[in-house]
Scaffold this motif. Sequence first.
Motif, PDB file in Angstrom:
ATOM      1  N   VAL A  49      -4.977  -3.174  11.060  1.00 24.35           N
ATOM      2  CA  VAL A  49      -3.603  -2.684  11.135  1.00 24.35           C
ATOM      3  C   VAL A  49      -3.537  -1.335  10.419  1.00 24.35           C
ATOM      4  O   VAL A  49      -4.045  -1.188   9.303  1.00 24.35           O
ATOM      5  N   MET A  50      -2.913  -0.354  11.057  1.00 21.00           N
ATOM      6  CA  MET A  50      -2.768   0.970  10.451  1.00 21.00           C
ATOM      7  C   MET A  50      -1.753   0.897   9.317  1.00 21.00           C
ATOM      8  O   MET A  50      -0.611   0.472   9.507  1.00 21.00           O
ATOM      9  N   VAL A  51      -2.198   1.314   8.121  1.00 13.34           N
ATOM     10  CA  VAL A  51      -1.384   1.224   6.910  1.00 13.34           C
ATOM     11  C   VAL A  51      -1.482   2.563   6.179  1.00 13.34           C
ATOM     12  O   VAL A  51      -2.542   3.209   6.189  1.00 13.34           O
ATOM     13  N   TYR A  52      -0.396   2.963   5.546  1.00 11.01           N
ATOM     14  CA  TYR A  52      -0.394   4.204   4.761  1.00 11.01           C
ATOM     15  C   TYR A  52      -0.785   3.904   3.322  1.00 11.01           C
ATOM     16  O   TYR A  52      -0.211   3.021   2.672  1.00 11.01           O
ATOM     17  N   ASP A  53      -1.778   4.627   2.802  1.00  6.30           N
ATOM     18  CA  ASP A  53      -2.246   4.490   1.427  1.00  6.30           C
ATOM     19  C   ASP A  53      -1.554   5.556   0.585  1.00  6.30           C
ATOM     20  O   ASP A  53      -1.780   6.755   0.770  1.00  6.30           O
ATOM     21  N   ALA A  54      -0.706   5.114  -0.359  1.00  3.25           N
ATOM     22  CA  ALA A  54       0.056   6.060  -1.166  1.00  3.25           C
ATOM     23  C   ALA A  54      -0.802   6.783  -2.183  1.00  3.25           C
ATOM     24  O   ALA A  54      -0.423   7.867  -2.654  1.00  3.25           O
ATOM     25  N   VAL A  55      -1.954   6.230  -2.552  1.00  5.48           N
ATOM     26  CA  VAL A  55      -2.844   6.893  -3.515  1.00  5.48           C
ATOM     27  C   VAL A  55      -3.665   7.971  -2.818  1.00  5.48           C
ATOM     28  O   VAL A  55      -3.724   9.123  -3.252  1.00  5.48           O
ATOM     29  N   ALA A  56      -4.323   7.609  -1.713  1.00 13.41           N
ATOM     30  CA  ALA A  56      -5.136   8.574  -0.973  1.00 13.41           C
ATOM     31  C   ALA A  56      -4.299   9.483  -0.075  1.00 13.41           C
ATOM     32  O   ALA A  56      -4.816  10.470   0.458  1.00 13.41           O
ATOM     33  N   LYS A  57      -3.019   9.105   0.122  1.00 15.56           N
ATOM     34  CA  LYS A  57      -2.099   9.864   0.979  1.00 15.56           C
ATOM     35  C   LYS A  57      -2.680  10.039   2.386  1.00 15.56           C
ATOM     36  O   LYS A  57      -2.769  11.146   2.923  1.00 15.56           O
TER      37      LYS A  57
ATOM     38  N   PHE B 292       0.801  -1.207   0.000  1.00 17.78           N
ATOM     39  CA  PHE B 292       0.000   0.000   0.000  1.00 17.78           C
ATOM     40  C   PHE B 292       0.843   1.269   0.000  1.00 17.78           C
ATOM     41  O   PHE B 292       0.322   2.348  -0.273  1.00 17.78           O
ATOM     42  N   ALA B 293       2.125   1.172   0.315  1.00 13.95           N
ATOM     43  CA  ALA B 293       2.992   2.348   0.261  1.00 13.95           C
ATOM     44  C   ALA B 293       3.496   2.626  -1.141  1.00 13.95           C
ATOM     45  O   ALA B 293       4.147   3.642  -1.367  1.00 13.95           O
ATOM     46  N   ASN B 294       3.202   1.722  -2.075  1.00 15.13           N
ATOM     47  CA  ASN B 294       3.587   1.897  -3.471  1.00 15.13           C
ATOM     48  C   ASN B 294       2.352   2.303  -4.264  1.00 15.13           C
ATOM     49  O   ASN B 294       1.320   1.621  -4.228  1.00 15.13           O
ATOM     50  N   VAL B 295       2.430   3.410  -5.012  1.00 14.74           N
ATOM     51  CA  VAL B 295       1.270   3.934  -5.729  1.00 14.74           C
ATOM     52  C   VAL B 295       0.761   2.928  -6.750  1.00 14.74           C
ATOM     53  O   VAL B 295      -0.449   2.659  -6.839  1.00 14.74           O
ATOM     54  N   ASN B 296       1.660   2.329  -7.524  1.00 20.80           N
ATOM     55  CA  ASN B 296       1.238   1.399  -8.575  1.00 20.80           C
ATOM     56  C   ASN B 296       0.585   0.157  -8.001  1.00 20.80           C
ATOM     57  O   ASN B 296      -0.432  -0.326  -8.516  1.00 20.80           O
ATOM     58  N   GLU B 297       1.161  -0.385  -6.928  1.00 17.01           N
ATOM     59  CA  GLU B 297       0.591  -1.588  -6.334  1.00 17.01           C
ATOM     60  C   GLU B 297      -0.751  -1.288  -5.666  1.00 17.01           C
ATOM     61  O   GLU B 297      -1.666  -2.107  -5.695  1.00 17.01           O
ATOM     62  N   THR B 298      -0.881  -0.111  -5.069  1.00 18.37           N
ATOM     63  CA  THR B 298      -2.141   0.240  -4.425  1.00 18.37           C
ATOM     64  C   THR B 298      -3.268   0.340  -5.440  1.00 18.37           C
ATOM     65  O   THR B 298      -4.397  -0.087  -5.174  1.00 18.37           O
ATOM     66  N   LYS B 299      -2.987   0.888  -6.610  1.00 17.43           N
ATOM     67  CA  LYS B 299      -4.009   0.956  -7.658  1.00 17.43           C
ATOM     68  C   LYS B 299      -4.447  -0.438  -8.092  1.00 17.43           C
ATOM     69  O   LYS B 299      -5.632  -0.667  -8.374  1.00 17.43           O
ATOM     70  N   LYS B 300      -3.511  -1.373  -8.141  1.00 16.60           N
ATOM     71  CA  LYS B 300      -3.867  -2.746  -8.516  1.00 16.60           C
ATOM     72  C   LYS B 300      -4.734  -3.408  -7.447  1.00 16.60           C
ATOM     73  O   LYS B 300      -5.624  -4.197  -7.761  1.00 16.60           O
ATOM     74  N   LEU B 301      -4.469  -3.096  -6.179  1.00 20.76           N
ATOM     75  CA  LEU B 301      -5.265  -3.687  -5.102  1.00 20.76           C
ATOM     76  C   LEU B 301      -6.682  -3.118  -5.061  1.00 20.76           C
ATOM     77  O   LEU B 301      -7.568  -3.737  -4.466  1.00 20.76           O
ATOM     78  N   ARG B 302      -6.906  -1.976  -5.683  1.00 19.54           N
ATOM     79  CA  ARG B 302      -8.251  -1.379  -5.739  1.00 19.54           C
ATOM     80  C   ARG B 302      -8.940  -1.676  -7.073  1.00 19.54           C
ATOM     81  O   ARG B 302     -10.047  -1.205  -7.316  1.00 19.54           O
ATOM     82  N   TRP B 303      -8.289  -2.449  -7.931  1.00 19.47           N
ATOM     83  CA  TRP B 303      -8.798  -2.688  -9.283  1.00 19.47           C
ATOM     84  C   TRP B 303     -10.170  -3.344  -9.271  1.00 19.47           C
ATOM     85  O   TRP B 303     -11.040  -3.002 -10.070  1.00 19.47           O
ATOM     86  N   HIS B 304     -10.405  -4.272  -8.361  1.00 22.15           N
ATOM     87  CA  HIS B 304     -11.651  -5.034  -8.354  1.00 22.15           C
ATOM     88  C   HIS B 304     -12.862  -4.147  -8.120  1.00 22.15           C
ATOM     89  O   HIS B 304     -13.994  -4.508  -8.490  1.00 22.15           O
ATOM     90  N   SER B 305     -12.655  -2.981  -7.517  1.00 19.15           N
ATOM     91  CA  SER B 305     -13.769  -2.087  -7.232  1.00 19.15           C
ATOM     92  C   SER B 305     -13.862  -0.920  -8.215  1.00 19.15           C
ATOM     93  O   SER B 305     -14.961  -0.508  -8.581  1.00 19.15           O
TER      94      SER B 305
END
Length: 512
Positions: free
Chosen positions: A384-392, A259-272
């Motif tokens: 778990v508290m995680v930083y979202d690189a897309v939503a910052k 989730f700290a990587n912008v590209n990977e975070t976008k892929k994890l949100r792809w299903h929605s």
Amino acid sequence: MKRSTLEFRNLVKEKIVRCVLKNAVRKGDTRILCPCLNCENLEKVLTPDVCVDHLVLRGFVKDYTRWIFHGEPIGISGIEIGRQETREDVNDDDDIKRDRIDSLIDVVQVNFEDEPCVLERLLSDAKKPLYPNCDRFTRLSAVMNLMSLKVENRLSDKSFTALLELLDDMLPEGHVLPKSTYEAKKVMCPIGYDNEKIHACPKDCILYRKKYKDLHKCPKCGTSRYRVKDKDGSCEKKEGSPAKVVWYLPIIPRFKRFFANVNETKKLRWHSEMRKKDGKLRHPADAPQWRTIDRMFPEFGKDCRNLRLGLCTDGMNPFSTLSSQHSTWPVLLCIYNLPPYLCMKRKYLMLLLLIQGPKQPGNDIDVFLEPLIDDLRLFVDEGVMVYDAVAKEDFKLHAILLCTINDFYAYGNLSGYSVKGKKSCPICDQGTIAPWLTYSGKNVYTNYRRFLRRNHPYRRMKKAFNGTVENKMAPIPLEEDEVFQQVKDINVFYGKPNRFEKNAKYKKRSIF
């Protein structure tokens, strides 16, 4: 605002005294790292008054906007510095190289508050050119690409050292590339995944963790924790190598990196956000199971970033021989939030556990899954508290285990259900139809046409099946209460008794 003004001095003093010094006192110190242009938060620990003088005379260090050395938490830590420099030189059409850069120059979610020197060295390597006037590679990106090459081509440490020595002769003077495998690994150490080496009972009774952490012999079977015992045969002293080891790679820091990587975070949100929703089954998110979870747990389903996971495990022989005398069990995790063409890619398959042989764990695999179950419970119950690189922003990440992927025998080990005999089907249960073949000496399970719809043509075929028409209906799955009533009185005892104990129990039963 000019540094020579009294207003600037008072503002800096107020900021340092109230914020920075407060954090230092909490850690038991009254001095702080100086953030001036010359000191650069490195090794000079000074009093607040001296720091104010330095800042007035020299000014703040450039680009120091997040005060990570003075108590401010690291929202996204790692190596985004140098990413743009490396990405600018990557051809947009070269997908393979771009994916490699994305996977290697990843954002590292590590807490460096107690180790500022490690973070400073990491950021320095990310900004330092590979050689003078080099604008394509930094020291860190060059080492990461070379280490990726080593892993992909299975180069030995000796071969990799020889390659680095050859590059040392090729590169111009003043380059900063390591000259040995050992030095390259030291550069990569802060980026590496953490792992836990957990000792286990040789008979699979317990893991030596939590309340069993300091024991030297198993409290259930009395077997020594170590291979080498004391001279008198006891095992009171910690001596020798462990008899059995389980390797666990924690999942929490790995999800944080995703989730700290912008590209990977976008892929994890792809299903929605990018999935085509036309009622056809193209992704696990289109399945009824996905929607059932969203309906049962609306808070979980409300955030598309929450993860649905799949657990995969089976036995393997790591020595590439035809012998079946050794069985090592890897436990893998796949992420179903990803697009379907990425779910089973090697990059996104996470190795969680490596259960060493020589014997398979069998039903005792539950003992080895304890560390993973603890982390999954944390994700389900608290998050778990995680930083979202897309939503910052920081958010609370939850995850659930959606399904398991395994063969029928591994399914029996994971679920505890008996997969042998007349009632071996976990779906049919007491309604299992298993004719006995006299000459083959085994049960067969052939009556599965009843799961087809009522008017299916296969139900009327006789010659293609067992010579009869299938009129039976599929059994109704058991409810939660019915399953609980069947298993509530089961007593599970983990561990494998030795052959002598088995024979003794058998004789005792035969006598009475």
